[in-house]
Design an enzyme around this catalytic site. Structure first.
Site, PDB file in Angstrom:
ATOM      1  N   LEU A  42     -62.197   0.783   1.426  1.00 17.64           N
ATOM      2  CA  LEU A  42     -61.636  -0.091   2.439  1.00 17.64           C
ATOM      3  C   LEU A  42     -61.890   0.589   3.888  1.00 17.64           C
ATOM      4  O   LEU A  42     -61.820   1.815   3.887  1.00 17.64           O
ATOM      5  CB  LEU A  42     -60.201  -0.255   2.241  1.00 17.64           C
ATOM      6  CG  LEU A  42     -59.690  -0.859   0.954  1.00 17.64           C
ATOM      7  CD1 LEU A  42     -58.290  -1.097   0.781  1.00 17.64           C
ATOM      8  CD2 LEU A  42     -60.483  -2.425   0.703  1.00 17.64           C
ATOM      9  N   HIS A  43     -62.214  -0.334   4.687  1.00 15.32           N
ATOM     10  CA  HIS A  43     -62.496  -0.081   6.054  1.00 15.32           C
ATOM     11  C   HIS A  43     -61.743  -0.909   6.973  1.00 15.32           C
ATOM     12  O   HIS A  43     -60.952  -1.655   6.620  1.00 15.32           O
ATOM     13  CB  HIS A  43     -64.032   0.035   6.581  1.00 15.32           C
ATOM     14  CG  HIS A  43     -64.727  -1.028   6.209  1.00 15.32           C
ATOM     15  ND1 HIS A  43     -64.339  -2.371   6.634  1.00 15.32           N
ATOM     16  CD2 HIS A  43     -65.408  -1.355   5.219  1.00 15.32           C
ATOM     17  CE1 HIS A  43     -65.268  -3.076   6.197  1.00 15.32           C
ATOM     18  NE2 HIS A  43     -66.017  -2.822   5.475  1.00 15.32           N
ATOM     19  N   HIS A  46     -61.826  -4.627   6.457  1.00 16.59           N
ATOM     20  CA  HIS A  46     -60.687  -4.984   5.396  1.00 16.59           C
ATOM     21  C   HIS A  46     -59.230  -5.224   5.908  1.00 16.59           C
ATOM     22  O   HIS A  46     -58.582  -6.053   5.584  1.00 16.59           O
ATOM     23  CB  HIS A  46     -60.744  -4.325   4.270  1.00 16.59           C
ATOM     24  CG  HIS A  46     -61.891  -4.078   3.513  1.00 16.59           C
ATOM     25  ND1 HIS A  46     -62.903  -2.922   3.364  1.00 16.59           N
ATOM     26  CD2 HIS A  46     -62.624  -4.954   2.636  1.00 16.59           C
ATOM     27  CE1 HIS A  46     -63.667  -3.238   2.629  1.00 16.59           C
ATOM     28  NE2 HIS A  46     -63.608  -4.405   2.143  1.00 16.59           N
ATOM     29  N   GLN A  84     -71.484  -9.573 -10.058  1.00 23.80           N
ATOM     30  CA  GLN A  84     -72.412  -9.869  -8.775  1.00 23.80           C
ATOM     31  C   GLN A  84     -73.249  -8.870  -8.403  1.00 23.80           C
ATOM     32  O   GLN A  84     -74.089  -9.024  -7.325  1.00 23.80           O
ATOM     33  CB  GLN A  84     -71.293 -10.233  -7.640  1.00 23.80           C
ATOM     34  CG  GLN A  84     -70.388  -8.985  -7.095  1.00 23.80           C
ATOM     35  CD  GLN A  84     -69.287  -9.179  -6.046  1.00 23.80           C
ATOM     36  OE1 GLN A  84     -68.397  -9.814  -6.508  1.00 23.80           O
ATOM     37  NE2 GLN A  84     -69.371  -9.002  -4.712  1.00 23.80           N
ATOM     38  N   GLY A  99     -64.040 -12.114   4.730  1.00 25.46           N
ATOM     39  CA  GLY A  99     -64.937 -11.583   6.113  1.00 25.46           C
ATOM     40  C   GLY A  99     -65.950 -12.754   6.407  1.00 25.46           C
ATOM     41  O   GLY A  99     -66.605 -13.123   5.655  1.00 25.46           O
ATOM     42  N   LYS A 144     -68.613 -11.779   7.883  1.00 26.39           N
ATOM     43  CA  LYS A 144     -69.676 -10.999   7.789  1.00 26.39           C
ATOM     44  C   LYS A 144     -70.507 -11.702   6.670  1.00 26.39           C
ATOM     45  O   LYS A 144     -71.788 -11.611   6.672  1.00 26.39           O
ATOM     46  CB  LYS A 144     -69.501  -9.608   7.653  1.00 26.39           C
ATOM     47  CG  LYS A 144     -70.742  -8.452   7.611  1.00 26.39           C
ATOM     48  CD  LYS A 144     -70.615  -7.194   7.716  1.00 26.39           C
ATOM     49  CE  LYS A 144     -70.339  -6.722   6.272  1.00 26.39           C
ATOM     50  NZ  LYS A 144     -71.505  -6.410   5.476  1.00 26.39           N
ATOM     51  N   ARG A 149     -71.119  -0.039   2.719  1.00 26.47           N
ATOM     52  CA  ARG A 149     -72.486   0.496   2.548  1.00 26.47           C
ATOM     53  C   ARG A 149     -73.157   1.531   3.757  1.00 26.47           C
ATOM     54  O   ARG A 149     -73.884   2.276   3.616  1.00 26.47           O
ATOM     55  CB  ARG A 149     -73.647  -0.678   2.509  1.00 26.47           C
ATOM     56  CG  ARG A 149     -73.230  -1.377   1.172  1.00 26.47           C
ATOM     57  CD  ARG A 149     -74.312  -2.404   1.262  1.00 26.47           C
ATOM     58  NE  ARG A 149     -73.912  -3.689   0.109  1.00 26.47           N
ATOM     59  CZ  ARG A 149     -74.665  -3.672  -1.231  1.00 26.47           C
ATOM     60  NH1 ARG A 149     -75.887  -2.853  -1.072  1.00 26.47           N
ATOM     61  NH2 ARG A 149     -74.337  -4.420  -2.015  1.00 26.47           N
TER      62      ARG A 149
END
Ligand code: PAF
Length: 281
Positions: free
Chosen positions: A33-34, A37, A61, A147, A149, A187
């Site tokens: 997590l960052h 999140h 996935q 998100g 993103k 990532r």
């Protein structure tokens, strides 16, 4: 904070909250997590009385086993962050729990899953919608936050929830960025020092495109502006640039006439990054 690894434990915990009339908010994640999140957790907390976060690195996935193995994991740190963020329940199932022996059911948004990023990553969005449906069936949240993103993922999930009449409100959380504009992603830690510095070109290109959109750009002029900016950074390899209608993700041409999503994917070394922005003329 309650940590549940089994479906029955998770359901029992949430049932006690629901019995007291609590509205449940969910943030599905793959861990590591960052800030991005945690911003989704904040949105869930504002929308619900109790918040559940799931941590599950979903094998279905990932195209290649190598990518799945390389996915970073840090359970201890994740749990500390979630506790500090005031999360009520963490659901951390293993693969056999989510995909029981003999499992054969998939969920697929047949059009949205197979265009754009779905064309380069066959099966990816099918894996996402399948696991998210299972998570929703386990937790039955009132609201869930994803998100912005991962823009195509958000549209896939909205479509799926609407088509399958799943009673959950889907909310998109704005992208959280590093000071130089790079969108936060699990990532990013895999980027070399130089690539990390160069990777800010993605958000710079999106900002430039937004300014152009306001000044009357066409789809074609935006395409040229963005690809030229990325081509100027030798370490960046543009792998996808889609300028599409914000909701349907249908391709556009000519002058912008309404909300338009710009979706970029680019590789730095072997790390594939994505970023996006919705712009309006
Ligand atoms: O965005 C993610 O982290 C994942 O795709 C999700 C939604 C948790 C499904 O595995």
């Amino acid at each position: 904070m309650q940590i549940c690894r089994s479906i029955s434990d998770c359901r029992a915990t949430l049932a006690t909250f629901r019995a007291n009339g609590a509205r449940i908010g969910m943030v599905p994640t793959m861990g590591y997590l960052h800030e991005g999140h945690l911003s989704l957790v904040d949105i869930a907390r504002a929308q619900a009385d109790r918040v559940i976060v799931s941590i599950f690195v979903n094998p279905s996935q990932f195209g290649e086993a190598a990518d799945l193995d390389a996915y970073p994991r840090n359970e201890t740190r994740d749990l500390a962050l979630l506790k500090a963020a005031g999360v009520d329940v963490v659901f951390m199932p293993d693969v056999a729990t989510m995909y029981p022996e003999g499992d054969e059911t998939i969920v697929e948004t047949t059009r949205l899953a197979n265009m754009l990023h779905g064309e380069v990553r066959p099966g990816h969005f099918r894996g996402v919608s399948t696991v998210v449906t299972r998570l929703f069936n386990i937790a039955q949240p009132d609201v869930a936050v994803f998100g912005e993103k991962d823009y195509q993922q958000l549209q896939v999930i909205k479509r799926m929830v609407s088509d399958l009449h799943i009673p959950v409100d889907i909310i998109g959380g704005p992208t959280v960025r590093e000071p130089d504009g790079l969108a936060m992603s699990s990532r990013n830690v895999r980027l070399s020092k130089d690539d990390r510095a160069d990777a800010s070109v993605l958000s710079r290109a999106l900002n430039a495109a937004q300014a152009e959109a306001l000044a009357g750009a066409t789809v074609e002029s935006l395409q040229k502006l963005i690809s030229d900016m990325i081509a100027d950074v030798p370490s960046a390899r543009l792998t996808g640039l889609d300028i599409v209608a914000a909701e349907t993700l249908n391709p556009l041409t000519g002058p912008l006439t309404g909300p338009t999503a710009i979706m970029i994917s680019a590789a730095f070394g072997d790390v594939l990054l994505i970023d996006q922005k919705v712009v309006s003329p």
